[in-house]
Structures are given as C-alpha cells and as structure tokens.
Motif scaffolding. Structure first.
Motif, mmCIF file in Angstrom:
data_model
loop_
_atom_site.group_PDB
_atom_site.id
_atom_site.type_symbol
_atom_site.label_atom_id
_atom_site.label_comp_id
_atom_site.label_asym_id
_atom_site.label_seq_id
_atom_site.Cartn_x
_atom_site.Cartn_y
_atom_site.Cartn_z
ATOM 1 N N LEU A 87 0.840 -1.203 0.000
ATOM 2 C CA LEU A 87 0.000 0.000 0.000
ATOM 3 C C LEU A 87 0.878 1.257 0.000
ATOM 4 O O LEU A 87 0.606 2.195 -0.745
ATOM 5 C CB LEU A 87 -0.920 -0.012 1.233
ATOM 6 C CG LEU A 87 -1.879 1.158 1.369
ATOM 7 C CD1 LEU A 87 -2.773 1.287 0.143
ATOM 8 C CD2 LEU A 87 -2.724 1.018 2.616
ATOM 9 N N GLU A 88 1.937 1.267 0.795
ATOM 10 C CA GLU A 88 2.850 2.411 0.825
ATOM 11 C C GLU A 88 3.508 2.617 -0.541
ATOM 12 O O GLU A 88 3.701 3.740 -0.978
ATOM 13 C CB GLU A 88 3.903 2.231 1.924
ATOM 14 C CG GLU A 88 3.326 2.420 3.315
ATOM 15 C CD GLU A 88 4.266 2.016 4.431
ATOM 16 O OE1 GLU A 88 5.295 1.331 4.172
ATOM 17 O OE2 GLU A 88 3.980 2.368 5.590
ATOM 18 N N SER A 89 3.823 1.518 -1.224
ATOM 19 C CA SER A 89 4.413 1.593 -2.558
ATOM 20 C C SER A 89 3.414 2.181 -3.557
ATOM 21 O O SER A 89 3.778 3.025 -4.396
ATOM 22 C CB SER A 89 4.851 0.200 -3.003
ATOM 23 O OG SER A 89 5.271 0.217 -4.338
ATOM 24 N N ALA A 90 2.156 1.764 -3.480
ATOM 25 C CA ALA A 90 1.114 2.287 -4.358
ATOM 26 C C ALA A 90 0.926 3.783 -4.129
ATOM 27 O O ALA A 90 0.809 4.567 -5.089
ATOM 28 C CB ALA A 90 -0.206 1.557 -4.126
ATOM 29 N N ILE A 91 0.936 4.218 -2.875
ATOM 30 C CA ILE A 91 0.798 5.634 -2.534
ATOM 31 C C ILE A 91 1.992 6.421 -3.079
ATOM 32 O O ILE A 91 1.828 7.490 -3.668
ATOM 33 C CB ILE A 91 0.649 5.820 -0.997
ATOM 34 C CG1 ILE A 91 -0.698 5.262 -0.541
ATOM 35 C CG2 ILE A 91 0.775 7.294 -0.619
ATOM 36 C CD1 ILE A 91 -0.816 5.104 0.959
ATOM 37 N N ALA A 92 3.192 5.866 -2.917
ATOM 38 C CA ALA A 92 4.403 6.527 -3.414
ATOM 39 C C ALA A 92 4.362 6.677 -4.936
ATOM 40 O O ALA A 92 4.774 7.696 -5.475
ATOM 41 C CB ALA A 92 5.648 5.750 -2.983
ATOM 42 N N ASP A 93 3.833 5.658 -5.645
ATOM 43 C CA ASP A 93 3.705 5.722 -7.110
ATOM 44 C C ASP A 93 2.812 6.895 -7.522
ATOM 45 O O ASP A 93 3.097 7.579 -8.486
ATOM 46 C CB ASP A 93 3.088 4.432 -7.674
ATOM 47 C CG ASP A 93 4.056 3.254 -7.649
ATOM 48 O OD1 ASP A 93 5.264 3.475 -7.394
ATOM 49 O OD2 ASP A 93 3.597 2.126 -7.883
ATOM 50 N N ILE A 94 1.733 7.102 -6.778
ATOM 51 C CA ILE A 94 0.757 8.140 -7.118
ATOM 52 C C ILE A 94 1.269 9.538 -6.761
ATOM 53 O O ILE A 94 1.120 10.472 -7.518
ATOM 54 C CB ILE A 94 -0.589 7.842 -6.453
ATOM 55 C CG1 ILE A 94 -1.190 6.598 -7.094
ATOM 56 C CG2 ILE A 94 -1.536 9.018 -6.560
ATOM 57 C CD1 ILE A 94 -2.325 6.004 -6.325
ATOM 58 N N LEU A 95 1.871 9.644 -5.573
ATOM 59 C CA LEU A 95 2.374 10.954 -5.137
ATOM 60 C C LEU A 95 3.672 11.256 -5.861
ATOM 61 O O LEU A 95 4.049 12.325 -6.117
ATOM 62 C CB LEU A 95 2.585 10.977 -3.629
ATOM 63 C CG LEU A 95 1.318 10.881 -2.777
ATOM 64 C CD1 LEU A 95 1.674 10.874 -1.309
ATOM 65 C CD2 LEU A 95 0.363 12.015 -3.048
#
Length: 95
Positions: A87-95
C-alpha cells in the motif's frame, strides 16, 4: 502493481482536503483495494505545505491513513488485501 477497476470510494462527507480526491481516485484502481472511505477532517497545530498521505495503523481488513495538508488532517480508511508495504508503494507511485 497491476491495476483493476473493482474498488470504490465511499462518499459520506461533503468536505475533503484539497487534492485528496484525485489521489484516492488513482489509488482505488489498484488491484487488492476494495473500499476507500475519507473520514474525519480536523485541524492540527503544525503546517504541512504539500499534501502528504501516510499509513497510520492496521484496521480489520485494511489500514487507516492520515492525509495532511496545511493545518488540516483527514483520516482515510482503506479496505484492502495489500500488505502495508504494498500500500505504501502504491501511494508513493501516485504521489
């Protein structure tokens, strides 16, 4: 991460942090994310100039996130099969 359009955003509040909804709309298409619910919006003492999204604590079936911008703080609940790291990786991809 593969993407799928199975998740949904629950609209139960009329107010959200500026810029939060477009980020949640990008996040909800990740496979494994079932539901995103923006929750309580409150004020903090510290000032964060840019929108920041951080995984806070695990909840049953997912995680609670804290979104911060300016002096505003908003809780976001995510029901997901993803691990915290995914989930943290997905958030980092978006931000």
């Amino acid at each position: 991460m593969s993407k799928s359009s199975e998740g949904r955003i629950v609209w139960n509040h009329s107010t959200h942090l500026d810029g939060l909804i477009p980020i949640l709309e990008k996040l909800v298409v990740y496979e494994g994310i079932r539901t995103i619910t923006p929750a309580v919006l409150s004020r903090s003492r510290s000032h964060i100039p840019h929108l920041k999204l951080k995984v806070s604590v695990p909840i049953r079936g997912g995680f609670k996130l804290i979104a911060r911008q300016g002096k505003s703080v908003q809780e976001v609940f995510i029901i997901t099969d993803l691990t915290q790291a995914e989930l943290e990786s997905a958030i980092a991809d978006i931000l």
